[in-house]
Design a protein around this motif. Sequence first.
Motif, short mmCIF file in Angstrom:
data_model
loop_
_atom_site.label_atom_id
_atom_site.label_comp_id
_atom_site.label_asym_id
_atom_site.label_seq_id
_atom_site.Cartn_x
_atom_site.Cartn_y
_atom_site.Cartn_z
N SER A 51 -6.54 -4.99 5.54
CA SER A 51 -7.56 -6.04 5.43
C SER A 51 -7.12 -7.16 4.49
O SER A 51 -7.47 -8.32 4.71
N THR A 52 -6.31 -6.81 3.48
CA THR A 52 -5.76 -7.87 2.62
C THR A 52 -4.81 -8.75 3.43
O THR A 52 -4.79 -9.98 3.28
N GLN B 63 -13.42 -4.21 -0.74
CA GLN B 63 -13.05 -3.49 0.47
C GLN B 63 -12.72 -2.02 0.23
O GLN B 63 -13.03 -1.18 1.08
N SER B 64 -12.12 -1.67 -0.91
CA SER B 64 -11.63 -0.30 -1.04
C SER B 64 -12.77 0.71 -1.02
O SER B 64 -12.57 1.86 -0.66
N ALA C 208 -14.06 -4.44 6.85
CA ALA C 208 -13.21 -5.03 5.81
C ALA C 208 -12.46 -6.25 6.36
O ALA C 208 -12.37 -7.28 5.70
N LEU D 48 -7.85 -2.46 -6.07
CA LEU D 48 -7.78 -1.01 -5.84
C LEU D 48 -7.74 -0.27 -7.18
O LEU D 48 -8.46 0.72 -7.39
N SER E 49 0.83 -1.20 0.00
CA SER E 49 0.00 0.00 0.00
C SER E 49 0.87 1.25 0.00
O SER E 49 0.54 2.26 -0.62
N ARG F 263 -7.46 4.85 2.29
CA ARG F 263 -7.90 3.73 1.45
C ARG F 263 -6.81 2.68 1.24
O ARG F 263 -7.03 1.49 1.40
N PHE G 9 -3.67 -7.02 -3.50
CA PHE G 9 -4.03 -5.73 -2.92
C PHE G 9 -4.27 -4.68 -3.99
O PHE G 9 -5.26 -3.96 -3.99
N TRP H 259 -13.42 -8.54 -1.40
CA TRP H 259 -12.45 -7.83 -2.25
C TRP H 259 -12.94 -6.46 -2.69
O TRP H 259 -12.22 -5.69 -3.31
N SER I 119 -7.05 -0.91 2.96
CA SER I 119 -7.16 -2.08 2.09
C SER I 119 -5.97 -3.00 2.30
O SER I 119 -6.11 -4.23 2.26
#
Length: 522
Positions: free
Chosen positions: A453-454, A437-438, A312, A160, A105, A446, A156, A435, A450
Amino acid sequence: MNSDDPEEPLIASSRELDDDDTRNGAARPVGSGKAPEDAPGLFVWLLTFAAGISGILFGYDTGVISATLVSIDSSLSGKPLSSLDKSIITSSTALFALLVSPFSSVLADAFGRKRVIMMADALFILGAGLQAISSTVASMVAGRSIVGAAVGAASFVVPLYIAELAPAAHRGRLVTMNIVFITLGQVVAYIVGWIFGEYGSTETGWRWMVGLGAVPAALQTAIVLFMPETPPWLVKAGRSSEARVVIEKVSGGKRLGASSRAVDATLKNIEIEVREEAQARRRRTNSNRPEWLASLDELFKIQRNRRALAIACLLQGLQQLCGFNSLMYFSATIFTMLGFPIPTLTSLVVAVTNFVFTVAALFLIDRIGRRRILLWSIPFMIAGLLFAGYGFAFVKLSADSATQETSTQGAAIVILVSIMIYVAGYAIGLGNVPWMQSELFSLNVRSLGSGISTATNWGANFVIGLTFLLLMDVLTPSWTFVLYAIICAIGYVLIWRVYPETAGLTLEEAASLLEDDSWGVR
Ligand SMILES: O[C@H]1[C@H](O)[C@@H](O)[C@H](O)[C@@H](O)[C@H]1O
């Protein structure tokens, strides 16, 4: 605030954002914007397809390991693999995916979503090559770990990337496309594993299985060079004019009716959100704290962010703790114990059912909604698990299919059908909704949200992969399946209590749903 409300301006000007609004992140919707509502154009589908190759790689590399392990024989370190070797080779992928996903991220924010996809490709190629030429367990583990790092980054960044590019009305379907590619990759891996395992030579068959993973990665590297960055990232990097061109293309281009007003509105919304983030960052930097710590703070201290993260992580954790990947990794073993004559072919049923129902989800998800599709599908998973557990009570398991008693064949069929019901329920809901989640997070958290949670997904995946055979031994197969059913039931209640519907909302509208002080669902 509802953007369909004629009383509301489509966007708020920056002057309308007072300090309190921006501090709380409570200001006007942003994200990918709701303006371009047309069907996704060819450009969006091409982007999704190109990015989806990462999904094929993810699926291929996670699915291929079961056939690989049974085909390696004595070609590594000159002796058959011990159970410990097998566990380490298998779990190193999930472990490295877990370690890399939050880190990716940071990279995605610094270098852009597209470059991270390319870095992941380089790792996929390197890892596949290293596995294919391995002569020791240690180098095989190194190859699996590199592939794990690639899977972690790709799992991830691709959702996104797609979520930030796709028009809101189609976002769910486009993100689901990525899962379709993952499950397709798993089907391909099972078929390749079966063919090379059955017809390839003992020394080279498995090397082809793992080495073939380099092909889609090389293809994607070539395609991704021509793909754009996402509008939110471009705006953040001060490249608004490029962002405008991308938004226009994504909305179908001028000829398809992407009015310049709608494009401007979308761009303006993104700019407002980026400005909010910059203001928030300035406030954080003033407090002399390291940037990452301040972001983490923001994620945990602001109620709406905390709630987004909890939801998430709940969904991602449940996606794995429900036990699905036990089947993905060990279904051939289970079907051998149940006495099926060609267990690798029978286990293909799991991968194919997963794929077919994920495709069905593609058409249903935006129409039914995420929350509702989960609440409808999880009961089928619970029923499937309980029936399978019941079926196992009547089977005397044997490591050798030839000695299986005919009297248990009925139970074996019951188990097979129950597993198919469970997998279908999984694929239509839990296999893909987490998935998305974003869309729960606002832009400033974000990536980080994300990423965490990934990581939860990979952590739980690691736990399931490591414990399944042990649980079958200690608890018995029946109780192992009942345990997964209990986990699903707990997950059902939690989802019902805390997960609001986000279908059809802009990224920012979805995030602002969570501002509610209570943890209930409005
Ligand atoms: O969404 C995917 C998909 O459901 C796969 O089949 C599964 O193996 C993965 O763990 C999951 O993340």
